[in-house]
Design an enzyme around this catalytic site. Structure first.
Site, mmCIF file in Angstrom:
data_model
loop_
_atom_site.group_PDB
_atom_site.id
_atom_site.type_symbol
_atom_site.label_atom_id
_atom_site.label_comp_id
_atom_site.label_asym_id
_atom_site.label_seq_id
_atom_site.Cartn_x
_atom_site.Cartn_y
_atom_site.Cartn_z
ATOM 1 N N TYR A 54 1.072 -1.297 0.017
ATOM 2 C CA TYR A 54 -0.080 0.032 -0.154
ATOM 3 C C TYR A 54 0.932 1.170 0.011
ATOM 4 O O TYR A 54 2.101 1.144 0.251
ATOM 5 C CB TYR A 54 -0.980 -0.026 1.188
ATOM 6 N N PHE A 64 2.175 9.770 3.913
ATOM 7 C CA PHE A 64 2.724 9.549 5.331
ATOM 8 C C PHE A 64 3.408 8.004 5.564
ATOM 9 O O PHE A 64 3.974 7.739 6.671
ATOM 10 C CB PHE A 64 1.545 9.667 6.019
ATOM 11 N N ASP A 65 3.022 7.142 4.644
ATOM 12 C CA ASP A 65 3.485 5.759 4.761
ATOM 13 C C ASP A 65 3.346 5.077 3.351
ATOM 14 O O ASP A 65 2.541 5.073 2.746
ATOM 15 C CB ASP A 65 2.798 4.871 5.846
ATOM 16 N N ILE A 84 -6.396 -0.567 11.659
ATOM 17 C CA ILE A 84 -7.512 0.269 11.807
ATOM 18 C C ILE A 84 -8.667 -0.096 11.283
ATOM 19 O O ILE A 84 -8.812 -1.073 10.204
ATOM 20 C CB ILE A 84 -7.096 1.691 11.430
ATOM 21 N N TYR A 110 -7.356 7.045 12.847
ATOM 22 C CA TYR A 110 -6.438 7.395 13.813
ATOM 23 C C TYR A 110 -7.385 8.484 15.028
ATOM 24 O O TYR A 110 -6.703 8.922 15.780
ATOM 25 C CB TYR A 110 -5.244 7.573 13.683
ATOM 26 N N PHE A 127 -5.665 5.399 0.893
ATOM 27 C CA PHE A 127 -4.705 4.340 0.842
ATOM 28 C C PHE A 127 -5.045 3.866 -0.583
ATOM 29 O O PHE A 127 -6.044 3.473 -1.139
ATOM 30 C CB PHE A 127 -5.160 3.142 1.732
#
Length: 566
Positions: A54, A64-65, A84, A110, A127
């Site tokens: 992902y 962010f990731d 999550i 979050y 995502f």
């Protein structure tokens, strides 16, 4: 209101709503299935173990990731709260290789806390996900037969040694290994722990030449550790397998009798010399050798160690003309090293054999009397002159020669070394009109070298019929008296009493003796030549006449009587 006015108002309403900006917080995950594979064998369900890649970004596109950046896929159980909530929901129902865009609202991500230094409070997360693997702890091995040969006499069992080709991929199709790229089969024992458990199980029951697809869950493969850099942890594996051959170290030679002639009067044993044609193939049908391609039989003794042990055993008991399949395991063939570039190590060999003939060096002529006239009191003996017809062939029926192709029968004096020894023996003790079949081994025929039109070491089959016979004379004689020769032989032979006997007088005298039954010439198709040879023997100074000093009797005493010859 006109229909066109309604459409305009509707469009304006939509544009107006867009102009108002953000309609408000999302209630649930937004899922965009922007790529769905044509074939979806399975969808991720709650409790399934999944692997995926992902990229995670904010609304403005800032990343962010990313699992890609870490160089490792993400693995986990879906739908049990380990992810999550938005991701848990967004991944369910995905197929392997499916791609989705997920928009996760804060309360499913979050929340108002965020992740310090990484995700701010109340952040909506975006995502881009691709599903790579799905499995469950309750999964079993999935075996699909892609093709299977029509003939399958035996299937793989535990402790068998197998040779197979394979392509190995992850569940998403990513290749990780292939025997084809190495140019050799993968060779190993089954069920002895040398393979991963799933492959050990997946090869069982296969036929040589069968193709299978074997899907192995991680817990039957490399599990949590994976394997090197090519197989990630918790990866399902897909093998496309072609079983080339297999055997067991306890195997002996396997025989299949394809065609056995009836009757089979004799079977080959140790010490016999066998001539046969063969095609040699591997178990997958690959031809590695053929005597037919050389247009020459393979000739050898059996049971003597001249050929591989499997063939030494496999040719025992064959009949002439038999067609037999001999399956030879590698430990009775060329073993782990193979032979040349056509027989791999540990290869099972299949020989399709056609027996042309065989014999033993101690074999005599085999005589079968087909017809013998009644009241036969006179039979052929050594030195007799015989006329006979014959047909000659090999034992497989290949036609060689026939006297019927000529104007008259074959003529020969028996025992004069004018025909092969086996034929000479087979013509003895025959009656006129008798018919025989003679089977002549090569050491009584044309031997290892053969003759024109006759292969080396060939067993010959003659069909013979005796047409006529004339009583012969002892070896070395051209004429014998039936009684005592005249006391005044020279005077009787010198017809004109001039003291010399020319060839004409000599010939006239001998012909008179034969005509009166007082003696006989050596049988021949050319009696004039026999008489001429007799005259030349007596005309010792070769002056064209025989003198009293030159004329002499020759004695040859046997057990019964003395024959006297000029």
């Amino acid at each position: 209101m006109a229909p066109g006015s309604r459409c305009l108002l509707l469009l304006l309403g939509i544009l107006g709503a867009l102009a108002l900006g953000d309609p408000g917080p999302l209630e649930d995950v937004v899922i965009d299935r922007y790529y769905i594979p044509k074939i979806c064998l399975r969808e991720a369900q709650m409790g399934d173990f999944i692997r995926y890649h992902y990229n995670g970004t904010f609304k403005d596109g800032k990343k962010f990731d990313s699992s890609y950046d870490r160089g490792a896929t993400v693995a986990g159980v879906v739908g049990v709260g380990r992810l999550i909530t938005g991701m848990d929901r967004g991944l369910q129902g995905m197929c392997v290789n499916e791609r989705r865009h997920l928009i996760v609202p804060p309360h499913l991500g979050y929340g108002s806390i965020g992740v310090a230094g990484l995700i701010p409070p109340d952040a909506t997360l975006y995502f881009d996900v691709v599903m790579l693997d799905i499995w469950n702890k309750n999964d079993k091995l999935q075996v699909t037969t892609l093709s299977k040969p029509q003939r399958c006499n035996r299937t793989v069992e535990n402790s068998d040694f197998v040779r197979y080709h394979y392509n190995g991929t992850l569940l998403d199709g990513t290749p990780f290994d292939s025997s084809y790229s190495k140019g050799s089969t993968y060779d190993t024992y089954v069920g002895t722990g040398w393979l991963i458990k799933g492959m050990d199980q997946g090869l069982l029951g296969m036929c040589a030449g069968e193709k299978r697809s074997i899907i192995i869950p991680p817990f039957l493969a490399y599990g949590e550790k994976g394997y090197g850099t090519v197989i990630p942890p918790q990866a399902s594996l897909v093998f496309s397998v072609l079983l080339v051959d297999f055997h067991n170290p306890k195997d002996g030679v396997f025989l299949e009798h394809l065609e056995v002639p009836e009757p089979c009067k004799r079977r080959a044993v140790t010490g016999d010399f066998v001539r046969y044609h063969y095609n040699g193939t591997l178990m997958d049908g690959t031809l590695f050798d053929s005597s037919y391609s050389r247009n020459q039989t393979y000739n050898t003794y059996i049971g003597k160690g001249y050929i591989i042990p499997g063939m030494d055993q496999g040719l025992q008991g064959v009949c002439m003309g038999e067609q037999r399949r001999v399956v030879v395991p590698p430990h009775l063939a060329y073993g782990e090293n193979g032979a040349g570039d056509k027989i791999p190590g540990s290869a099972v060999l299949i020989f399709d054999v056609h027996i042309i003939d065989f014999h033993n060096p101690s074999d005599p002529v085999e005589i079968e009397t087909v017809f013998r006239p009644e009241g036969c009191n006179v039979t052929t003996r050594d030195r007799d002159f015989v006329r006979y017809h014959y047909n000659c062939s090999l034992l497989d029926g290949t036609w060689l020669f026939s006297s019927h192709d000529y104007e008259k029968p074959q003529e020969v004096t028996l025992g004069a070394n004018k025909v092969i020894e086996g034929l000479n023996s087979g013509l003895l003790d025959m009656c006129v009109g008798e018919r025989r079949v003679l089977i002549i081994p090569p050491h009584l025929g044309h031997g290892e070298s053969g003759a024109r039109g006759v292969p080396g070491s060939a067993v010959l089959r003659f069909e013979v019929e005796l047409i006529s016979m004339e009583e012969g004379v002892p070896e070395g004689y051209l004429f014998i008296w039936h009684g005592e020769p005249p006391a005044n032989l020279y005077e009787q032979m010198d017809l004109n009493k001039d003291g010399g006997i020319p060839a004409e007088e000599f010939s006239t005298f001998i012909k008179t003796q034969v005509a009166e039954g007082k003696g006989r010439l050596m049988p021949s198709s050319n009696p004039e030549k026999v008489i001429a040879d007799m005259f030349q023997n007596q005309d010792r100074n070769q002056d064209g006449k025989i003198t009293p000093e030159e004329l002499k009797l020759k004695s040859d005493e046997d057990q019964e009587r003395i024959h006297e010859e000029l």
